[in-house]
Design an enzyme around this catalytic site. Sequence first.
Site, PDB file in Angstrom:
ATOM      1  N   ARG A   1       0.801  -1.222   0.000  1.00  0.00           N
ATOM      2  CA  ARG A   1       0.000   0.000   0.000  1.00  0.00           C
ATOM      3  C   ARG A   1       0.836   1.274   0.000  1.00  0.00           C
ATOM      4  O   ARG A   1       0.593   2.196  -0.783  1.00  0.00           O
ATOM      5  CB  ARG A   1      -0.915   0.040   1.240  1.00  0.00           C
ATOM      6  CG  ARG A   1      -2.187  -0.719   1.101  1.00  0.00           C
ATOM      7  CD  ARG A   1      -2.581  -1.311   2.445  1.00  0.00           C
ATOM      8  NE  ARG A   1      -1.618  -2.351   2.773  1.00  0.00           N
ATOM      9  CZ  ARG A   1      -1.735  -3.607   2.351  1.00  0.00           C
ATOM     10  NH1 ARG A   1      -2.783  -3.983   1.697  1.00  0.00           N
ATOM     11  NH2 ARG A   1      -0.804  -4.506   2.623  1.00  0.00           N
ATOM     12  N   THR A   2       1.798   1.356   0.897  1.00  0.00           N
ATOM     13  CA  THR A   2       2.472   2.645   1.093  1.00  0.00           C
ATOM     14  C   THR A   2       3.283   3.013  -0.144  1.00  0.00           C
ATOM     15  O   THR A   2       3.173   4.125  -0.669  1.00  0.00           O
ATOM     16  CB  THR A   2       3.369   2.579   2.344  1.00  0.00           C
ATOM     17  OG1 THR A   2       2.597   2.058   3.421  1.00  0.00           O
ATOM     18  CG2 THR A   2       3.892   3.956   2.710  1.00  0.00           C
TER      19      THR A   2
ATOM     20  N   LYS B   1      26.378  -3.253  -0.523  1.00  0.00           N
ATOM     21  CA  LYS B   1      27.856  -3.172  -0.635  1.00  0.00           C
ATOM     22  C   LYS B   1      28.453  -2.425   0.554  1.00  0.00           C
ATOM     23  O   LYS B   1      29.649  -2.176   0.599  1.00  0.00           O
ATOM     24  CB  LYS B   1      28.235  -2.441  -1.923  1.00  0.00           C
ATOM     25  CG  LYS B   1      27.710  -3.072  -3.188  1.00  0.00           C
ATOM     26  CD  LYS B   1      28.081  -2.175  -4.380  1.00  0.00           C
ATOM     27  CE  LYS B   1      27.134  -2.397  -5.537  1.00  0.00           C
ATOM     28  NZ  LYS B   1      27.220  -1.297  -6.516  1.00  0.00           N
TER      29      LYS B   1
ATOM     30  N   ARG C   1      11.188   3.792   3.608  1.00  0.00           N
ATOM     31  CA  ARG C   1      10.835   2.859   4.689  1.00  0.00           C
ATOM     32  C   ARG C   1      12.099   2.114   5.068  1.00  0.00           C
ATOM     33  O   ARG C   1      12.850   1.678   4.205  1.00  0.00           O
ATOM     34  CB  ARG C   1       9.759   1.879   4.228  1.00  0.00           C
ATOM     35  CG  ARG C   1       9.480   0.781   5.241  1.00  0.00           C
ATOM     36  CD  ARG C   1       8.294  -0.059   4.878  1.00  0.00           C
ATOM     37  NE  ARG C   1       7.057   0.684   5.082  1.00  0.00           N
ATOM     38  CZ  ARG C   1       5.837   0.150   4.940  1.00  0.00           C
ATOM     39  NH1 ARG C   1       5.721  -1.119   4.593  1.00  0.00           N
ATOM     40  NH2 ARG C   1       4.749   0.870   5.150  1.00  0.00           N
TER      41      ARG C   1
ATOM     42  N   HIS D   1       4.770   5.458  11.712  1.00  0.00           N
ATOM     43  CA  HIS D   1       4.281   5.414  10.325  1.00  0.00           C
ATOM     44  C   HIS D   1       3.317   6.601  10.182  1.00  0.00           C
ATOM     45  O   HIS D   1       2.093   6.432  10.107  1.00  0.00           O
ATOM     46  CB  HIS D   1       3.577   4.076  10.093  1.00  0.00           C
ATOM     47  CG  HIS D   1       3.308   3.740   8.656  1.00  0.00           C
ATOM     48  ND1 HIS D   1       3.439   4.646   7.622  1.00  0.00           N
ATOM     49  CD2 HIS D   1       2.904   2.572   8.078  1.00  0.00           C
ATOM     50  CE1 HIS D   1       3.128   4.040   6.475  1.00  0.00           C
ATOM     51  NE2 HIS D   1       2.806   2.786   6.721  1.00  0.00           N
TER      52      HIS D   1
HETATM   53  N1   CP Z   1      -0.335  -0.144   5.886  1.00  0.00           N
HETATM   54  C1   CP Z   1       0.862  -0.366   5.297  1.00  0.00           C
HETATM   55  O1   CP Z   1       1.876   0.248   5.644  1.00  0.00           O
HETATM   56  O2   CP Z   1       0.853  -1.312   4.320  1.00  0.00           O
HETATM   57  P1   CP Z   1       2.108  -1.772   3.480  1.00  0.00           P
HETATM   58  O3   CP Z   1       3.082  -2.425   4.450  1.00  0.00           O
HETATM   59  O4   CP Z   1       1.587  -2.712   2.455  1.00  0.00           O
HETATM   60  O5   CP Z   1       2.752  -0.541   2.880  1.00  0.00           O
END
Ligand code: CP
Length: 308
Positions: free
Chosen positions: A56-57, A86, A107, A135
């Site tokens: 999703r993100t 590396k 991320r 998040h």
């Molecule tokens: N909600 C969320 O962060 O989903 P993903 O891990 O699929 O990005």
Amino acid sequence: MSGSLYHVLTARQFDRAELDALFAASGDMERIVREGGSTRFSNKILTTLFFEASTRTRLSFEAAMHRLGGRVIGTENAAQFSSAIKGETLEDTIRIVSGYSDLVVMRHTEIGAAQLAATVATVPVINAGDGAGEHPTQALLDLYSIQKELGRIDDIRIAMIGDLANGRTVHSLSYMLANYKNVHIEYVAPDNVRIPVEVKRYLVEHGVSFEESTDLRKAAAEADVVYQTRIQKERFLSLEEYEKASGKYVIDASLLDVMRPDAIILHPLPRAGEIETRVDRDPRAAYFRQAQNGLYLRMALIEKCLTS
Ligand code: CP
């Protein structure tokens, strides 16, 4: 924050006025998407740098940039397919991609990685999840979803369920809810994954009412928002610890019977058995609408980062 760049690093950086503006802009983005998108950022490039898995993100950020006319570069498995393998440091990677693009969405496995990235970046950095830390963009879309579904974020009772220790979305959502009036949070978690003390301390400092409990039925019966989360198997040190938490709190058809008719069920997704698929048919199951809202909210956030 470094310099005048608008980074998105933590849910704690947002105030009520900023949230209201972002949600209004997200509504505008829904209209823009319906009308076929925009070319506004056709001269801009977004980098997505994901050291942890995502559906999703990453994809909603990438779709958001495309819907705004921009272009996207990046790596979906940066731990293996960037020069991190590396031995390149995160700081050097960020210095390099800052020179190639106008905005970085990242991320990472480590708490605080986005903050570290922002200290060397020459373009805005968005934290798309840092280990078991935060998040913030998920919390933004969660609140936008609550606003759309219930028509308010003030005066709500929310039950947060599941892996509250490792679930970075609940940390960010808890912090962000401190901007709203008369919110009560009930945390329902297995003993080994309770809400962290630093989150509770923040809520106390900001006057947010909360309690911890183990009674899912009672919490669900009283809640306006039932916020379920996955037990994050990948973050446990042993299978034994994971199994202590797994399968304890499941939303099934019988729980729907005790829930208020006007309540909603949210989940940041992915799910791994903690909401039965039969529940999806109930109109109170709002988690797929919630994920869709991520597109609009992230379009608004990209606009904010590129124009601030
Ligand atoms: N909600 C969320 O962060 O989903 P993903 O891990 O699929 O990005």
